[in-house]
Enzyme design. Sequence first.
Site, mmCIF file in Angstrom:
data_model
loop_
_atom_site.group_PDB
_atom_site.id
_atom_site.type_symbol
_atom_site.label_atom_id
_atom_site.label_comp_id
_atom_site.label_asym_id
_atom_site.label_seq_id
_atom_site.Cartn_x
_atom_site.Cartn_y
_atom_site.Cartn_z
ATOM 1 C CG HIS A 9 -23.925 -39.581 7.054
ATOM 2 N ND1 HIS A 9 -23.730 -40.749 6.412
ATOM 3 C CD2 HIS A 9 -23.950 -40.231 8.386
ATOM 4 C CE1 HIS A 9 -23.705 -42.059 6.912
ATOM 5 N NE2 HIS A 9 -23.955 -41.670 8.165
ATOM 6 C CG LEU A 70 -32.254 -31.622 5.760
ATOM 7 C CD1 LEU A 70 -33.233 -32.106 4.748
ATOM 8 C CD2 LEU A 70 -32.397 -30.021 6.011
ATOM 9 N N GLY A 73 -29.855 -35.618 14.871
ATOM 10 C CA GLY A 73 -29.754 -37.012 15.264
ATOM 11 C C GLY A 73 -28.447 -37.262 16.033
ATOM 12 C CG HIS A 75 -24.253 -39.207 12.614
ATOM 13 N ND1 HIS A 75 -23.580 -40.088 13.131
ATOM 14 C CD2 HIS A 75 -24.989 -39.758 11.581
ATOM 15 C CE1 HIS A 75 -23.443 -41.401 12.403
ATOM 16 N NE2 HIS A 75 -24.680 -41.094 11.477
#
Length: 115
Positions: A9, A70, A73, A75
Amino acid sequence: MTGVIVFAHGSRDPLWRKPMEAVAEAIRLRQPQTQVSCAYLELCDPDLPTAVQQMVETGVRHIRVLPAFLGVGLHARQDLPELVKSLRQTFPEVAFDLLSTAGEDPRVIALLAEL
């Protein structure tokens, strides 16, 4: 030539990058013939297109993108696949493998449970 990009991210905090860089270094040690770098979705450099461009300029023609997430989502499910789709169009001479997110790997899940 093959390359691996550890994709995460991103954060403004420079210490946040240390685990990503440690993963990249571990890959380098295990696969010395493979080019390895990190790339980030936002908040720090390089971004994924820049990391790909740098690898392509050195002759890499097969790039594996390892999402260091982890959770799975938006992204991981939307943003990253769209980025890779765009990169495939920009670099048609390069084969891209978009790997599953780290959090989907049973070995990572087992290790976290053990910890």
